[in-house]
Design a protein around this motif. Sequence first.
Motif, PDB file in Angstrom:
ATOM      1  N   LEU A   5      -8.296   0.549  -2.208  1.00 37.27           N
ATOM      2  CA  LEU A   5      -8.339  -0.907  -2.087  1.00 37.27           C
ATOM      3  C   LEU A   5      -8.028  -1.249  -0.637  1.00 37.27           C
ATOM      4  O   LEU A   5      -6.972  -0.897  -0.112  1.00 37.27           O
ATOM      5  CB  LEU A   5      -7.316  -1.547  -3.030  1.00 37.27           C
ATOM      6  CG  LEU A   5      -7.588  -1.347  -4.525  1.00 37.27           C
ATOM      7  CD1 LEU A   5      -6.404  -1.819  -5.353  1.00 37.27           C
ATOM      8  CD2 LEU A   5      -8.850  -2.081  -4.947  1.00 37.27           C
ATOM      9  N   TYR A   7      -7.117  -3.822   0.928  1.00 35.76           N
ATOM     10  CA  TYR A   7      -5.990  -4.693   1.265  1.00 35.76           C
ATOM     11  C   TYR A   7      -4.641  -4.080   0.898  1.00 35.76           C
ATOM     12  O   TYR A   7      -3.601  -4.722   1.060  1.00 35.76           O
ATOM     13  CB  TYR A   7      -6.134  -6.037   0.545  1.00 35.76           C
ATOM     14  CG  TYR A   7      -6.110  -5.950  -0.964  1.00 35.76           C
ATOM     15  CD1 TYR A   7      -4.905  -5.981  -1.657  1.00 35.76           C
ATOM     16  CD2 TYR A   7      -7.289  -5.840  -1.689  1.00 35.76           C
ATOM     17  CE1 TYR A   7      -4.879  -5.902  -3.048  1.00 35.76           C
ATOM     18  CE2 TYR A   7      -7.272  -5.767  -3.078  1.00 35.76           C
ATOM     19  CZ  TYR A   7      -6.066  -5.802  -3.755  1.00 35.76           C
ATOM     20  OH  TYR A   7      -6.024  -5.723  -5.122  1.00 35.76           O
ATOM     21  N   ARG A   8      -4.640  -2.866   0.409  1.00 36.68           N
ATOM     22  CA  ARG A   8      -3.375  -2.249  -0.029  1.00 36.68           C
ATOM     23  C   ARG A   8      -2.398  -2.149   1.142  1.00 36.68           C
ATOM     24  O   ARG A   8      -2.704  -1.556   2.172  1.00 36.68           O
ATOM     25  CB  ARG A   8      -3.624  -0.860  -0.593  1.00 36.68           C
ATOM     26  CG  ARG A   8      -2.335  -0.118  -0.935  1.00 36.68           C
ATOM     27  CD  ARG A   8      -2.579   1.250  -1.523  1.00 36.68           C
ATOM     28  NE  ARG A   8      -1.315   1.898  -1.846  1.00 36.68           N
ATOM     29  CZ  ARG A   8      -1.210   3.031  -2.527  1.00 36.68           C
ATOM     30  NH1 ARG A   8      -2.300   3.653  -2.953  1.00 36.68           N
ATOM     31  NH2 ARG A   8      -0.021   3.558  -2.778  1.00 36.68           N
ATOM     32  N   LYS A  10       0.902  -0.803   3.249  1.00 36.52           N
ATOM     33  CA  LYS A  10       1.592   0.478   3.332  1.00 36.52           C
ATOM     34  C   LYS A  10       2.907   0.393   2.565  1.00 36.52           C
ATOM     35  O   LYS A  10       3.568  -0.642   2.541  1.00 36.52           O
ATOM     36  CB  LYS A  10       1.853   0.851   4.789  1.00 36.52           C
ATOM     37  CG  LYS A  10       0.575   1.120   5.569  1.00 36.52           C
ATOM     38  CD  LYS A  10       0.884   1.538   6.985  1.00 36.52           C
ATOM     39  CE  LYS A  10      -0.407   1.835   7.750  1.00 36.52           C
ATOM     40  NZ  LYS A  10      -0.140   2.228   9.152  1.00 36.52           N
ATOM     41  N   THR A  11       3.281   1.510   1.948  1.00 41.55           N
ATOM     42  CA  THR A  11       4.482   1.517   1.107  1.00 41.55           C
ATOM     43  C   THR A  11       5.712   1.080   1.880  1.00 41.55           C
ATOM     44  O   THR A  11       6.540   0.310   1.381  1.00 41.55           O
ATOM     45  CB  THR A  11       4.698   2.923   0.525  1.00 41.55           C
ATOM     46  OG1 THR A  11       3.526   3.315  -0.209  1.00 41.55           O
ATOM     47  CG2 THR A  11       5.908   2.940  -0.397  1.00 41.55           C
ATOM     48  N   LEU A  43       4.916  -3.035  -7.098  1.00 39.17           N
ATOM     49  CA  LEU A  43       3.570  -3.150  -6.547  1.00 39.17           C
ATOM     50  C   LEU A  43       2.865  -1.799  -6.476  1.00 39.17           C
ATOM     51  O   LEU A  43       1.629  -1.743  -6.530  1.00 39.17           O
ATOM     52  CB  LEU A  43       3.633  -3.783  -5.159  1.00 39.17           C
ATOM     53  CG  LEU A  43       3.883  -5.297  -5.140  1.00 39.17           C
ATOM     54  CD1 LEU A  43       4.040  -5.794  -3.711  1.00 39.17           C
ATOM     55  CD2 LEU A  43       2.750  -6.043  -5.816  1.00 39.17           C
ATOM     56  N   SER A  44       3.628  -0.716  -6.352  1.00 41.64           N
ATOM     57  CA  SER A  44       2.986   0.597  -6.300  1.00 41.64           C
ATOM     58  C   SER A  44       2.222   0.896  -7.586  1.00 41.64           C
ATOM     59  O   SER A  44       1.250   1.655  -7.579  1.00 41.64           O
ATOM     60  CB  SER A  44       4.031   1.686  -6.045  1.00 41.64           C
ATOM     61  OG  SER A  44       4.954   1.760  -7.119  1.00 41.64           O
ATOM     62  N   TYR A  46       0.305  -1.133  -9.159  1.00 44.81           N
ATOM     63  CA  TYR A  46      -1.024  -1.736  -9.095  1.00 44.81           C
ATOM     64  C   TYR A  46      -1.994  -0.921  -8.239  1.00 44.81           C
ATOM     65  O   TYR A  46      -3.213  -1.106  -8.343  1.00 44.81           O
ATOM     66  CB  TYR A  46      -0.937  -3.162  -8.532  1.00 44.81           C
ATOM     67  CG  TYR A  46      -0.248  -4.138  -9.453  1.00 44.81           C
ATOM     68  CD1 TYR A  46      -0.945  -4.747 -10.493  1.00 44.81           C
ATOM     69  CD2 TYR A  46       1.093  -4.441  -9.303  1.00 44.81           C
ATOM     70  CE1 TYR A  46      -0.313  -5.641 -11.343  1.00 44.81           C
ATOM     71  CE2 TYR A  46       1.728  -5.328 -10.142  1.00 44.81           C
ATOM     72  CZ  TYR A  46       1.023  -5.925 -11.166  1.00 44.81           C
ATOM     73  OH  TYR A  46       1.651  -6.802 -12.010  1.00 44.81           O
ATOM     74  N   PHE A  47      -1.440  -0.048  -7.384  1.00 47.25           N
ATOM     75  CA  PHE A  47      -2.294   0.712  -6.480  1.00 47.25           C
ATOM     76  C   PHE A  47      -2.400   2.172  -6.895  1.00 47.25           C
ATOM     77  O   PHE A  47      -2.688   3.049  -6.074  1.00 47.25           O
ATOM     78  CB  PHE A  47      -1.777   0.577  -5.048  1.00 47.25           C
ATOM     79  CG  PHE A  47      -1.796  -0.843  -4.561  1.00 47.25           C
ATOM     80  CD1 PHE A  47      -2.993  -1.481  -4.289  1.00 47.25           C
ATOM     81  CD2 PHE A  47      -0.617  -1.562  -4.409  1.00 47.25           C
ATOM     82  CE1 PHE A  47      -3.014  -2.795  -3.857  1.00 47.25           C
ATOM     83  CE2 PHE A  47      -0.623  -2.868  -3.973  1.00 47.25           C
ATOM     84  CZ  PHE A  47      -1.838  -3.490  -3.693  1.00 47.25           C
ATOM     85  N   VAL A  61      -7.040  -6.286  -9.775  1.00 52.22           N
ATOM     86  CA  VAL A  61      -6.847  -5.729  -8.428  1.00 52.22           C
ATOM     87  C   VAL A  61      -8.165  -5.583  -7.689  1.00 52.22           C
ATOM     88  O   VAL A  61      -8.206  -5.679  -6.453  1.00 52.22           O
ATOM     89  CB  VAL A  61      -6.099  -4.377  -8.495  1.00 52.22           C
ATOM     90  CG1 VAL A  61      -4.704  -4.556  -9.068  1.00 52.22           C
ATOM     91  CG2 VAL A  61      -6.882  -3.337  -9.277  1.00 52.22           C
TER      92      VAL A  61
END
Length: 633
Positions: A5, A7-8, A10-11, A43-44, A46-47, A61
């Motif tokens: 994705l 737009y993800r 960075k952690t 949020l992690s 969702y990715f 998503v």
Amino acid sequence: MSDALSYRPKTGEIPTTPGVYRFRDATGRILYVGKAKNLRARLSNYFAPLHSLHERTRRMVTSAAGVEWTVVGTEVEALQLEWMWINEFDPPFNVQFKDDKSYPYLAVTLGDEAPRALVTRTEGIKGARYFGPYPKVWAVHETIELMLKAFPIRTCSNANYKRAMQSGKPCFAGQIGRCFGPCSGLVSMEDHRKIVNEFVSFMGSHDKKLINLLTQEMKDAAAAQQYEIAGKRRDQVRALNAVLEKSAVVLRDNVDIDLFAIEQDELAAAVQLFIVRGGRIRGVRGWMVDKELDVTMSELIDSMMQTAYNHDAVPPREIVLPELPDDAEALEASLADLAGRKVRLVAAQRGEKAALLVTASNNAKQALMLYKTRRSSDFVARSKALEDIQDALEMPDAPLRMECYDVSHLSGTNIVASMVVFEDGLPRKDEYRRFNIPESTDDTDSIYQILTRRLAYLKPEAGVADASPLAPGANDLSDIAQVEQKRAKFKYLPNLLIVDGGQPQVAAAKRALAESGVTGIQLCGIAKRLEEIWLPDSDYPVILPRNSDALFLIQRIRDEAHRFAITHQRIRRKKDISSILGEVAGLGPARVKVLLQHFGSVARLKVASVAEIADVRGIGSVLAESIHAHLRA
């Protein structure tokens, strides 16, 4: 379908604090609002790989074009803010309630003979005062539980109340300690009405004056040895403070304000705008401001207002700022012309607005950190920054490896220094180093010492010969291996050495570099006041353009060196005071902590008199003499 994705985030960019997140599509429409106790962990999910997501989540998503978040203080605040935004924006992917159930309220039936507090989803009860809405039923019950400890009022049903008043016997809820109205036989009708009014007043204003009054009554009762009254007042204060903590995001129903928070450094400022209407946060805006040289807070606020308000965005009657600008009156007049009515600027210092300002400030800090992280991680921007530094400092090659040094101390004691390393414009934290400096005359001497020690590892002849003589009987091969291992940590030659400071610090660094015999290293210093770059033997500094990627990169490595040095200095200070004072009989960790808080350092404690030490809470005259004698010895 690709699992990536675009737009993800960075952690590392996502905070680990409680908050509310929002997914938006390409048009800016909010698709989903959610809450989290830990934003990064939530949020992690969702990715994760798209094939592993639930179908509805996968559609959400992939339909979204971006995600943003707002940090809050507690999980309860996240619940409240989530509910507000779900009702405000009606996101299509949020669960839609179709059973006509509304959210719960806390209601006080002021129209009754003996008003009661109850949980209700029914609006329009005649003569009732409503508070809320609340995100969950349990949140209302919890608030009532806390409030009843401070303001004991009626909670029983109307049927039980009538039966109790007719029979003269306490209602059932009163018998089990759950009702405190006239039906319980514990209070008169007039006194109960007075308590109800206090209940409603506090819930409507969250005024801390009542807490201060109860606190003073508690102290007076304790001084008079009326411990039962003091205990009751203590419980009331705790209950009211708990209510305030659980409602920091919700203001009074008649509050319409715009609240601004600003977090800044020398080059940039992050602005967060909380739009509050009807006591609810209806929206959040955030933007970055690239600062020019010597921009004052007043000028920054003027610029911020011009960005926030135009013909499409009319200011409310009250705007809350972290501090009032110098031209507050002129700014109020300008905003009043735009709004067509009076606009007031206020600085929040205490109360519910100040509490909300803290939340907004936390979001501004997060936004500034995110801006700096993303800017420094951009490959094109980093490459341009390294090229600009090469040109500005007239270096033969780009500074692919930079080392920066900073010194930290506490009033001349606990002197430490840091070395941070950036390669290709990114930090190499595994190669950061710390230095302890036993004695030094000033910062320039400290810079000279640490660079002399560091550059010694780069001498062509440096090696085992530089090691200390081996102790008799020591394992030669083992010690040689240790020396080589230590040298390997400093083996890489930097292209650029940066020191925190101006001409004096650069001169000290130049002397260390010349004495070391190491060549091929460019040297410079960055002076914090005007962010100018100083080169050896130069009467004039190099001025990099403000907001340039080159200055941003040098500033970032300087700030990282400062942070690393301060952290090490604080750790050493704690270890020093614990180890020194821990040798005194009768002085445990708790008292050591109190002494540290009172004096701040061992150096200040050493020069304190016995009387000054004895004045510290929990330290008597006998123990003070022992501490004084031990430190002097």
